[in-house]
Design a protein around this motif. Sequence first.
Motif, PDB file in Angstrom:
ATOM      1  N   GLN A  29      60.888  62.480  -8.556  1.00 20.00           N
ATOM      2  CA  GLN A  29      61.933  61.584  -8.078  1.00 20.00           C
ATOM      3  C   GLN A  29      63.242  62.356  -8.130  1.00 20.00           C
ATOM      4  O   GLN A  29      63.692  62.768  -9.192  1.00 20.00           O
ATOM      5  N   ASP A  30      63.823  62.599  -6.951  1.00 17.72           N
ATOM      6  CA  ASP A  30      65.090  63.315  -6.828  1.00 17.72           C
ATOM      7  C   ASP A  30      65.949  62.613  -5.794  1.00 17.72           C
ATOM      8  O   ASP A  30      65.450  61.803  -5.003  1.00 17.72           O
ATOM      9  N   GLN A  31      67.206  62.982  -5.785  1.00 19.28           N
ATOM     10  CA  GLN A  31      68.091  62.479  -4.746  1.00 19.28           C
ATOM     11  C   GLN A  31      67.629  63.022  -3.401  1.00 19.28           C
ATOM     12  O   GLN A  31      67.215  64.171  -3.299  1.00 19.28           O
ATOM     13  N   LEU A  32      67.730  62.193  -2.367  1.00 17.71           N
ATOM     14  CA  LEU A  32      67.334  62.610  -1.033  1.00 17.71           C
ATOM     15  C   LEU A  32      68.343  62.052  -0.038  1.00 17.71           C
ATOM     16  O   LEU A  32      68.469  60.848   0.127  1.00 17.71           O
ATOM     17  N   SER A  33      69.057  62.948   0.600  1.00 21.44           N
ATOM     18  CA  SER A  33      70.043  62.561   1.600  1.00 21.44           C
ATOM     19  C   SER A  33      69.344  61.993   2.829  1.00 21.44           C
ATOM     20  O   SER A  33      68.218  62.388   3.158  1.00 21.44           O
ATOM     21  N   CYS A  34      70.010  61.116   3.521  1.00 17.83           N
ATOM     22  CA  CYS A  34      69.424  60.547   4.749  1.00 17.83           C
ATOM     23  C   CYS A  34      69.211  61.631   5.803  1.00 17.83           C
ATOM     24  O   CYS A  34      68.367  61.476   6.691  1.00 17.83           O
ATOM     25  N   THR A  35      69.923  62.753   5.716  1.00 20.56           N
ATOM     26  CA  THR A  35      69.731  63.853   6.672  1.00 20.56           C
ATOM     27  C   THR A  35      68.505  64.699   6.334  1.00 20.56           C
ATOM     28  O   THR A  35      68.135  65.584   7.100  1.00 20.56           O
ATOM     29  N   GLU A  36      67.881  64.440   5.195  1.00 17.69           N
ATOM     30  CA  GLU A  36      66.715  65.207   4.770  1.00 17.69           C
ATOM     31  C   GLU A  36      65.413  64.428   4.969  1.00 17.69           C
ATOM     32  O   GLU A  36      64.367  64.827   4.480  1.00 17.69           O
ATOM     33  N   ARG A  37      65.508  63.326   5.689  1.00 15.73           N
ATOM     34  CA  ARG A  37      64.334  62.506   5.983  1.00 15.73           C
ATOM     35  C   ARG A  37      64.147  62.423   7.487  1.00 15.73           C
ATOM     36  O   ARG A  37      65.112  62.278   8.226  1.00 15.73           O
ATOM     37  N   ILE A  38      62.883  62.519   7.898  1.00 14.37           N
ATOM     38  CA  ILE A  38      62.544  62.319   9.308  1.00 14.37           C
ATOM     39  C   ILE A  38      61.263  61.498   9.359  1.00 14.37           C
ATOM     40  O   ILE A  38      60.585  61.323   8.344  1.00 14.37           O
ATOM     41  N   VAL A  39      60.938  60.994  10.523  1.00 17.52           N
ATOM     42  CA  VAL A  39      59.697  60.247  10.710  1.00 17.52           C
ATOM     43  C   VAL A  39      58.835  61.029  11.692  1.00 17.52           C
ATOM     44  O   VAL A  39      59.281  61.364  12.788  1.00 17.52           O
ATOM     45  N   VAL A  40      57.629  61.351  11.268  1.00 17.44           N
ATOM     46  CA  VAL A  40      56.674  62.080  12.103  1.00 17.44           C
ATOM     47  C   VAL A  40      55.444  61.193  12.278  1.00 17.44           C
ATOM     48  O   VAL A  40      54.799  60.835  11.290  1.00 17.44           O
ATOM     49  N   ASP A  41      55.158  60.848  13.502  1.00 19.39           N
ATOM     50  CA  ASP A  41      54.022  59.964  13.805  1.00 19.39           C
ATOM     51  C   ASP A  41      54.034  58.702  12.951  1.00 19.39           C
ATOM     52  O   ASP A  41      53.002  58.257  12.442  1.00 19.39           O
TER      53      ASP A  41
END
Length: 172
Positions: free
Chosen positions: A16-28
């Motif tokens: 569990q770490d911080q995750l910026s919204c720019t570091e998330r994507i949706v694939v399929d």
Amino acid sequence: VVHSKLHPDPRSTVTQDQLSCTERIVVDGVPVTTVQRALFDEVRRIDGVREKANAISMAAAARLISVQLFGRYVALRGPWTGIQGARDAVLLATDDCRSPQEFRMYLCWLLDAGLPEPLLNREVYDLDGRLIGIPDLLDVEAGLAGEYQGADHKSPEQHRDDATRRATRPNQ
């Protein structure tokens, strides 16, 4: 989102770490982290700078990212746990190795043997322009080549191909 109902599984690690919204994507339809972030987390998790650098180099070999791009990503990160190991690993990583064992041999060549940085996976031609081979590591000035021969070369088919190559190109 905290997933408190996740059960331990030896095949995975839950962190569990911080995750910026720019570091998330949706694939399929599946939310995942970006290549940079996934590699960053993996490099911080691995023990030893050589294996950290190997992970970066293999991501580059898979054409997922370049060492330079990952280096910029790491340079922009703040004071995270394991950040210095990631920065050190970027300095050892290369875009040009094709396998983990080849990369380990590359580091032995450089760090353990103290040899000059070799060319990696470069085509070598004879004076008539015929391809002689593509050694894993090559020092043109010294006339020295390094070739990793792992378990994949022990299969009957690969062994036969290697033997045929040596017979038709004895200087290889």
